[in-house]
Design an enzyme around this catalytic site. Sequence first.
Site: not given
Ligand SMILES: NC(=O)c1ccc[n+]([C@@H]2O[C@H](COP(=O)([O-])OP(=O)(O)OC[C@H]3O[C@@H](n4cnc5c(N)ncnc54)[C@H](O)[C@@H]3O)[C@@H](O)[C@H]2O)c1
Length: 416
Positions: A258
Site C-alpha cells: 500500500c
Molecule cells: N494488503 C493490504 O493490506 C491492503 C489494505 C488495504 C487495501 N488494499 C488494496 O486492496 C486491493 C487488493 O490487495 P491485496 O493485497 O488483497 O492483493 P493480492 O495480490 O493479495 O490479491 C489480489 C487477488 O486478485 C486476484 N486477481 C487478479 N486479477 C483478477 C481477476 N481479473 N479476476 C479475479 N481475480 C483476480 C489475484 O490472483 C489475487 O489473488 C489493492 O487495491 C490494494 O491496494 C490492500
Amino acid sequence: MSRIGIVGLGYVGLPLAVAFAEAGQEVVGLDLDPAKVEALNAGRSYIEDVPDSALEPLRERLGASSDYGDLASCEAIVVCVPTPLTSAREPDLTYLVEAAGSIAAIARPGQLVVLESTTYPGTTREQLTPILERSGLSVGSDLFVAFSPERIDPGRTDYTIRTTPKLVGGMTPACTERARELYSLVCDEVVVVSTPEAAELSKLLENVFRSVNIAFVNELAQLCDRLGIDVWEVIDAASTKPFGFMRFEPGPGMGGHCLPVDPFYLAFKAREQGFYPEFIELAGKVNQAQPAFCVERIERALNQASKPVKGSRILVLGASYKAGSGDTRESPALTILRLLRALEADLSYHDPHVPELPELGLASVDLERGLAEADLAAIVTAHPGLDYAKVVATAPRTLDFRGVTRELESDRLERL
Ligand SMILES: NC(=O)c1ccc[n+]([C@@H]2O[C@H](COP(=O)([O-])OP(=O)(O)OC[C@H]3O[C@@H](n4cnc5c(N)ncnc54)[C@H](O)[C@@H]3O)[C@@H](O)[C@H]2O)c1
C-alpha cells in the site's frame, strides 16, 4: 441469507469472504489463480491472518471458483483485485478493467457491485461504471455501484473488519444504501459519504498521511545522525505530549503493497489536473532513499572495524516489510540486500516468516549459526519473539534500524 461474490481472494478479499461467511452469508470467492481456488476448496488458507481452523466451519458456505458464471446468481459482488503501478510508476488498472469486463458479461438486474481496491478518485465513475454498463444495464436503476475502501492492516488483532468503521460512497443514493446494507452484515459502523470520489480519496488521504509522516521521521533520523542526537529518545520525549502530536517511527524504508504504491495513484490524478502535489512526491523520495542510508550506516560501522563491505559477512534480521508478517512485497530489506550484494558483501538473512528469497538465491539461516558467522548483524524488520539482547551479545557488531535495542547498552551496538 444473501449470496455474495468476492473477486480477488488475496490479503483483502479472503478475510472479507470469511467475514461474510461467518456472518451466515453464502460466499463465492472468485480468483484467476487456480492454486488459491484449489487451496480454499480444500480448506487450506494461504493468508497468515486466516488460519485453516477459521475455514473449517465455513465449508458449507464459502466456496472458491475461477468461473465468473458462478457470480451470476450473487446479490452483491465485491471487487478486491490488485491495483499496482506500471514500471513508469503510473496506475495499472489492468486487473480492475479485466475483472469489470468479466462481471459485465454475467451482470443481472438488481446486482450491487462494490470496488474495494485502492485507487485514485474517479475510478469507480470513469473506469468501472462504463465497463459494467456494457452489460446493457444502467447504473443507478438496474445495477448498483459503490466504492468502499478496505482498511485492513495485516497482522493487526486489536481492530477487525467488524470493529473498523467502513466507508461507503455510491454512484446514487440507492447505490449507497445497498452498499450500506451489505456492509452492515459484517461491520458495526458503516459511514456514508456523498460520492465514490470522496470514499476513494479518503483512503488515499489515510495512506498519504502515513507516508508523509514516516518520511518526516526518516529525515529526522538522518539529521539526528549528523547531530549526534538519539532520534528514539527525541521521539519518546515528544510522545509524552498528550495532544497535538502523533507518534511515527523511523525505519529502513517503507514497504508493503500500500504505502509505497497508493500515494502515486493520487499524484497521477493530480498531474492530470496540472497540479503537482509536493508532499506526496517528496515523501516517496525520502522513503525510497532510506534503504541506501541504512547501507551507508552499515558501511560506516564496518569501516570502524577496518573492514570493507566487500567480503564482510552481513546477517540481515527480518526480510518481510513488517514485523510478524511474511509479506515481502516492496520490503526495504530486499533493497538493502540488493545494495549490499552490489557491494559484494557475503550475505545471509534470518526470518522465521520468510523461509526463502528465491530472487536473491538465499534461504533463511539458523539464527545461532548466522550470528556466530557474521561480521555484522542488521536488524531490518524486528519480528516479535526474537531475542535481541542475545543478538547484541553474540554478533561482533549490531546495527538496529528499528529501535528495538533501546534498553540495551553495548559499544558494539549502533541504532538508526
Ligand atoms: N494488503 C493490504 O493490506 C491492503 C489494505 C488495504 C487495501 N488494499 C488494496 O486492496 C486491493 C487488493 O490487495 P491485496 O493485497 O488483497 O492483493 P493480492 O495480490 O493479495 O490479491 C489480489 C487477488 O486478485 C486476484 N486477481 C487478479 N486479477 C483478477 C481477476 N481479473 N479476476 C479475479 N481475480 C483476480 C489475484 O490472483 C489475487 O489473488 C489493492 O487495491 C490494494 O491496494 C490492500
